[in-house]
Write a protein that holds these residues in place. Structure first.
Motif, PDB file in Angstrom:
ATOM      1  N   MET B   1       0.832  -1.212   0.000  1.00  0.00           N
ATOM      2  CA  MET B   1       0.000   0.000   0.000  1.00  0.00           C
ATOM      3  C   MET B   1       0.860   1.253   0.000  1.00  0.00           C
ATOM      4  SD  MET B   1      -3.194   0.229  -0.301  1.00  0.00           S
ATOM      5  CE  MET B   1      -3.793   1.703   0.519  1.00  0.00           C
ATOM      6  N   TYR B   2       1.789   1.247   0.958  1.00  0.00           N
ATOM      7  CA  TYR B   2       2.642   2.412   1.134  1.00  0.00           C
ATOM      8  C   TYR B   2       3.514   2.621  -0.105  1.00  0.00           C
ATOM      9  CZ  TYR B   2       5.650   5.657   3.661  1.00  0.00           C
ATOM     10  OH  TYR B   2       6.333   6.758   4.085  1.00  0.00           O
ATOM     11  N   LEU B   3       4.165   1.492  -0.501  1.00  0.00           N
ATOM     12  CA  LEU B   3       5.040   1.594  -1.675  1.00  0.00           C
ATOM     13  C   LEU B   3       4.231   1.973  -2.911  1.00  0.00           C
ATOM     14  CD1 LEU B   3       7.496  -1.375  -1.207  1.00  0.00           C
ATOM     15  CD2 LEU B   3       7.924   1.062  -0.908  1.00  0.00           C
ATOM     16  N   ASN B   4       3.039   1.325  -3.053  1.00  0.00           N
ATOM     17  CA  ASN B   4       2.147   1.657  -4.177  1.00  0.00           C
ATOM     18  C   ASN B   4       1.860   3.141  -4.217  1.00  0.00           C
ATOM     19  OD1 ASN B   4       1.855  -0.662  -5.489  1.00  0.00           O
ATOM     20  ND2 ASN B   4      -0.032  -1.331  -4.435  1.00  0.00           N
ATOM     21  N   SER B   5       1.509   3.643  -3.043  1.00  0.00           N
ATOM     22  CA  SER B   5       1.101   5.051  -3.009  1.00  0.00           C
ATOM     23  C   SER B   5       2.267   5.957  -3.407  1.00  0.00           C
ATOM     24  CB  SER B   5       0.585   5.415  -1.614  1.00  0.00           C
ATOM     25  OG  SER B   5       1.653   5.382  -0.704  1.00  0.00           O
ATOM     26  N   ILE B   6       3.495   5.486  -3.116  1.00  0.00           N
ATOM     27  CA  ILE B   6       4.633   6.310  -3.510  1.00  0.00           C
ATOM     28  C   ILE B   6       4.795   6.311  -5.031  1.00  0.00           C
ATOM     29  CG2 ILE B   6       7.139   6.583  -3.370  1.00  0.00           C
ATOM     30  CD1 ILE B   6       7.000   5.272  -0.647  1.00  0.00           C
ATOM     31  N   PHE B   7       4.818   5.054  -5.565  1.00  0.00           N
ATOM     32  CA  PHE B   7       5.145   4.972  -6.983  1.00  0.00           C
ATOM     33  C   PHE B   7       4.016   5.448  -7.880  1.00  0.00           C
ATOM     34  CE2 PHE B   7       8.120   1.802  -5.168  1.00  0.00           C
ATOM     35  CZ  PHE B   7       9.258   2.554  -5.432  1.00  0.00           C
ATOM     36  N   ALA B   8       2.755   5.338  -7.371  1.00  0.00           N
ATOM     37  CA  ALA B   8       1.625   5.765  -8.194  1.00  0.00           C
ATOM     38  C   ALA B   8       1.530   7.291  -8.264  1.00  0.00           C
ATOM     39  CB  ALA B   8       0.330   5.183  -7.635  1.00  0.00           C
ATOM     40  N   ASP B   9       2.123   7.923  -7.312  1.00  0.00           N
ATOM     41  CA  ASP B   9       1.880   9.364  -7.211  1.00  0.00           C
ATOM     42  C   ASP B   9       3.209  10.119  -7.127  1.00  0.00           C
ATOM     43  OD1 ASP B   9       1.205  11.883  -6.579  1.00  0.00           O
ATOM     44  OD2 ASP B   9      -0.132  11.352  -4.907  1.00  0.00           O
ATOM     45  N   PRO B  10       3.670  10.623  -8.266  1.00  0.00           N
ATOM     46  CA  PRO B  10       4.969  11.321  -8.260  1.00  0.00           C
ATOM     47  C   PRO B  10       4.980  12.524  -7.324  1.00  0.00           C
ATOM     48  CG  PRO B  10       3.846  11.575 -10.380  1.00  0.00           C
ATOM     49  CD  PRO B  10       3.023  10.603  -9.585  1.00  0.00           C
ATOM     50  N   GLU B  11       3.863  13.110  -7.130  1.00  0.00           N
ATOM     51  CA  GLU B  11       3.815  14.294  -6.264  1.00  0.00           C
ATOM     52  C   GLU B  11       4.128  13.901  -4.821  1.00  0.00           C
ATOM     53  OE1 GLU B  11       0.340  17.332  -5.613  1.00  0.00           O
ATOM     54  OE2 GLU B  11       0.691  16.961  -7.770  1.00  0.00           O
ATOM     55  N   ARG B  12       3.532  12.728  -4.420  1.00  0.00           N
ATOM     56  CA  ARG B  12       3.743  12.229  -3.055  1.00  0.00           C
ATOM     57  C   ARG B  12       5.209  11.777  -2.878  1.00  0.00           C
ATOM     58  NH1 ARG B  12       2.684  10.834   1.606  1.00  0.00           N
ATOM     59  NH2 ARG B  12       2.720   8.719   2.480  1.00  0.00           N
ATOM     60  N   THR B  13       5.747  11.134  -3.931  1.00  0.00           N
ATOM     61  CA  THR B  13       7.148  10.727  -3.901  1.00  0.00           C
ATOM     62  C   THR B  13       8.034  11.926  -3.616  1.00  0.00           C
ATOM     63  OG1 THR B  13       6.558   9.189  -5.652  1.00  0.00           O
ATOM     64  CG2 THR B  13       8.905   9.420  -5.142  1.00  0.00           C
ATOM     65  N   ALA B  14       7.791  12.973  -4.355  1.00  0.00           N
ATOM     66  CA  ALA B  14       8.600  14.178  -4.193  1.00  0.00           C
ATOM     67  C   ALA B  14       8.465  14.724  -2.779  1.00  0.00           C
ATOM     68  CB  ALA B  14       8.155  15.234  -5.206  1.00  0.00           C
ATOM     69  N   LYS B  15       7.227  14.652  -2.239  1.00  0.00           N
ATOM     70  CA  LYS B  15       6.989  15.174  -0.895  1.00  0.00           C
ATOM     71  C   LYS B  15       7.762  14.371   0.149  1.00  0.00           C
ATOM     72  CE  LYS B  15       3.434  15.873   2.516  1.00  0.00           C
ATOM     73  NZ  LYS B  15       2.449  14.964   3.085  1.00  0.00           N
ATOM     74  N   LEU B  16       7.749  13.033  -0.046  1.00  0.00           N
ATOM     75  CA  LEU B  16       8.447  12.162   0.911  1.00  0.00           C
ATOM     76  C   LEU B  16       9.953  12.396   0.885  1.00  0.00           C
ATOM     77  CD1 LEU B  16       6.500   8.774   0.603  1.00  0.00           C
ATOM     78  CD2 LEU B  16       6.553  10.352   2.545  1.00  0.00           C
ATOM     79  N   ILE B  17      10.471  12.520  -0.346  1.00  0.00           N
ATOM     80  CA  ILE B  17      11.914  12.780  -0.460  1.00  0.00           C
ATOM     81  C   ILE B  17      12.255  14.089   0.237  1.00  0.00           C
ATOM     82  CG2 ILE B  17      13.753  13.357  -2.110  1.00  0.00           C
ATOM     83  CD1 ILE B  17      12.445  11.330  -4.026  1.00  0.00           C
ATOM     84  N   ASP B  18      11.362  15.041   0.055  1.00  0.00           N
ATOM     85  CA  ASP B  18      11.558  16.344   0.684  1.00  0.00           C
ATOM     86  C   ASP B  18      11.592  16.222   2.213  1.00  0.00           C
ATOM     87  OD1 ASP B  18      11.973  19.005  -0.084  1.00  0.00           O
ATOM     88  OD2 ASP B  18      10.051  19.524   0.896  1.00  0.00           O
ATOM     89  N   ILE B  19      10.623  15.449   2.744  1.00  0.00           N
ATOM     90  CA  ILE B  19      10.575  15.269   4.203  1.00  0.00           C
ATOM     91  C   ILE B  19      11.841  14.559   4.695  1.00  0.00           C
ATOM     92  CG2 ILE B  19       9.417  13.990   6.059  1.00  0.00           C
ATOM     93  CD1 ILE B  19       6.777  14.546   4.618  1.00  0.00           C
ATOM     94  N   ALA B  20      12.233  13.503   3.956  1.00  0.00           N
ATOM     95  CA  ALA B  20      13.437  12.758   4.354  1.00  0.00           C
ATOM     96  C   ALA B  20      14.642  13.683   4.414  1.00  0.00           C
ATOM     97  CB  ALA B  20      13.683  11.618   3.380  1.00  0.00           C
ATOM     98  N   LYS B  21      14.739  14.536   3.372  1.00  0.00           N
ATOM     99  CA  LYS B  21      15.880  15.457   3.319  1.00  0.00           C
ATOM    100  C   LYS B  21      15.831  16.461   4.447  1.00  0.00           C
ATOM    101  CE  LYS B  21      17.171  15.782  -1.595  1.00  0.00           C
ATOM    102  NZ  LYS B  21      16.759  16.525  -2.800  1.00  0.00           N
ATOM    103  N   SER B  22      14.656  17.039   4.669  1.00  0.00           N
ATOM    104  CA  SER B  22      14.583  18.130   5.642  1.00  0.00           C
ATOM    105  C   SER B  22      14.670  17.609   7.074  1.00  0.00           C
ATOM    106  CB  SER B  22      13.300  18.945   5.454  1.00  0.00           C
ATOM    107  OG  SER B  22      12.184  18.109   5.690  1.00  0.00           O
ATOM    108  N   SER B  23      14.335  16.302   7.299  1.00  0.00           N
ATOM    109  CA  SER B  23      14.429  15.819   8.665  1.00  0.00           C
ATOM    110  C   SER B  23      15.843  15.324   8.992  1.00  0.00           C
ATOM    111  CB  SER B  23      13.405  14.711   8.927  1.00  0.00           C
ATOM    112  OG  SER B  23      13.425  13.778   7.889  1.00  0.00           O
ATOM    113  N   LEU B  24      16.657  15.190   7.947  1.00  0.00           N
ATOM    114  CA  LEU B  24      18.015  14.705   8.174  1.00  0.00           C
ATOM    115  C   LEU B  24      18.805  15.645   9.076  1.00  0.00           C
ATOM    116  CD1 LEU B  24      19.807  12.329   7.360  1.00  0.00           C
ATOM    117  CD2 LEU B  24      20.685  13.725   5.483  1.00  0.00           C
ATOM    118  N   GLN B  25      18.671  16.941   8.775  1.00  0.00           N
ATOM    119  CA  GLN B  25      19.488  17.903   9.524  1.00  0.00           C
ATOM    120  C   GLN B  25      19.153  17.925  11.023  1.00  0.00           C
ATOM    121  OE1 GLN B  25      19.170  22.060   8.653  1.00  0.00           O
ATOM    122  NE2 GLN B  25      20.809  22.464  10.118  1.00  0.00           N
TER     123      GLN B  25
END
Lengths: 244, 232
Positions: B1-25
């Motif tokens: 479900m989770y992986l599906n939702s990522i790959f089906a929705d490029p907008e959500r993918t971009a959002k997740l990558i953004d969160i991952a990046k911004s939470s790293l610091q």
């Protein structure tokens, strides 16, 4: 001069030394022989207080330890510096090189400077024939070489007397000679030595006196020629017959 | 479900990558400001405590042996989290209020001290008696023999199990989040609470712990090699 008076040592119920009296003059080499369990090693270990005698007194070059009273740790440490001990199993420090093994006592106990200690250690290792092995760790040396480092380590403290506890018993036969040679050289230089050993040839060739111990007492003491060819006590005769 | 939702929705993918990046610091900040100092300080104090406890356990003095036994038993027999709560939330009831970081250092040091003392005791006992005698025979005192002859050899024996303790400690510091230390995991909790991306953020935190522990094992390997130089 070493003086032992009325020395007793008990391990639990077992009495290992039953009243040892002994005097050794300066510069003499005394070899102690006897069956296992006779107390010879225990007597030697009492001399540098690795075992605390139950009672009795020891004196080395005028310094006394009387074990009928409580003896302070400070006195024991001071007393130990009068003796150098060579162990059957060498007991070298495995994490230190040959040179560091020999330097350890002078630096830590005698507070000598590092350079002076290094020079002395180097000279001592050359003396025992290991001038080319100074930077080797014990694990890289043969048994005979390790034991010679052990002798150098004890000598570095400039003891009044050297104690040898079966120094060649753990060695392969072909390595015994090199250790005995170092010991003979020491004897010739006038070092006072008490040697517990099964090497009867060494006793014959290097000892001034041989002591035969059995069941916690000194049975007989005499010149090596006498004791080996003409023992006066039955027990001595039996023991010598058994080993020869 | 989770992986599906990522790959089906490029907008959500971009959002997740953004969160991952911004939470790293903030997470790295938590690691550098708190997780790592907490680990190192607790390990150093814990190790000192462990050596003292180990020596007490093998001492001739009965009182020392008793105290050490009770201490080790109490710490090993109670949960670390409960110990931390007693120090941080409990002690104020008798007027001892401690800063979160200091509470955590005390709690973790006590814990390391108890566990590592058993390792060190075993390592000291594994050194042959002849080594003590050799030290004594050249006139060294108990302390000198211990410091220069026994402990250096015991440290080699105890390095692998102590590395284990150290790596466990890195991960255990996440418990400090519950006594309000803003270490790495606390940062992760704060981030996840604001964006509800629990899986992503906590996985990222897990990955960071793994990276830290991986580097520690590499260092352990180097140290073992170094200490091995005199072995046969």
């Amino acid at each position: 001069m070493i003086l032992i008076k009325g020395l007793y040592k008990q391990f639990g119920q077992l009495e290992v030394l039953k009243g040892i009296d002994l005097n050794v003059e300066k510069g003499k080499v005394v070899v102690v022989i006897g069956p296992s369990g006779s107390g010879k090693t225990t007597m030697l270990r009492c001399l540098n207080v690795l075992e605390t005698p139950t009672k009795g007194a020891i004196s080395i070059e005028g310094q006394n330890l009387d074990f009928s009273k409580a003896v302070s740790k400070k006195n024991i440490a001071a007393f130990r510096r009068l003796t150098g001990m060579v162990f059957q199993s060498y007991n070298l420090f495995p994490h230190k090189t040959a040179l560091e093994n020999v330097m350890e006592g002078p630096i830590v106990v005698k507070k000598e400077g590092k350079e002076a200690a290094r020079k002395k250690a180097q000279a001592l290792l050359e003396k025992v024939g290991l001038g080319d092995k100074v930077d080797f760790y014990p694990a890289q040396l043969s048994g005979g070489q390790q034991q010679r480092v052990g002798i150098a380590r004890a000598l570095a403290m400039e003891p009044e007397v050297m104690l040898f506890d079966e120094p060649t018993s753990a060695l392969d036969p072909e390595l015994v000679g090199e250790v005995l040679k170092v010991m003979k050289d020491l004897a010739q230089e006038g070092m006072t030595m008490i040697v517990v050993t099964h090497e009867m040839r060494f006793a014959r060739e290097a000892a001034d006196e041989v002591i035969f111990m059995d069941q916690g007492v000194i049975v007989e003491r005499d010149k090596p020629d006498e004791i080996f060819t003409n023992p006066k006590e039955e027990r001595t005769r039996k023991f010598l017959n058994m080993i020869q | 479900m989770y992986l599906n939702s990522i790959f089906a929705d490029p907008e959500r993918t971009a959002k997740l990558i953004d969160i991952a990046k911004s939470s790293l610091q903030p997470m790295l900040e938590g690691a550098i400001m708190n997780t790592i100092p907490l680990t190192i300080l607790s390990f150093i104090f814990g190790l000192i405590l462990a050596i003292l406890t180990a020596l007490a356990r093998i001492s001739n003095v009965k009182v020392f042996r008793m105290i050490a036994r009770v201490y080790v038993s109490a710490i090993r027999g109670t949960p670390l989290l409960v110990q931390l709560f007693i120090i941080f939330y409990g002690l104020p009831n008798i007027g001892v209020t401690l800063d979160p970081f200091i509470s955590a250092v005390i709690g973790f040091s006590l814990s390391v001290g108890a566990y590592a003392s058993e390792v060190i005791r075993a390592a000291i006992l594994s050194i042959p008696k002849g080594q003590w005698e050799a030290g004594y025979s050249i006139g060294m005192s108990y302390t000198q023999t211990l410091k220069r002859i026994i402990l250096p050899q015991a440290s080699k024996v105890s390095l692998p199990p102590l590395s284990n303790t150290f790596i466990s400690l890195v991960k255990d510091t996440s418990l400090a989040s519950l006594v309000l230390v803003t270490e790495m995991f606390r940062r992760a909790q704060e981030i996840a609470a604001s964006n509800y991306e629990f899986l992503l953020v906590y996985s990222e935190a897990a990955l960071l712990y793994w990276v830290i522990c991986f580097f520690l094992s590499v260092i352990q390997g180097f140290m073992e090699k170094r200490l091995d130089r005199y072995a046969s």
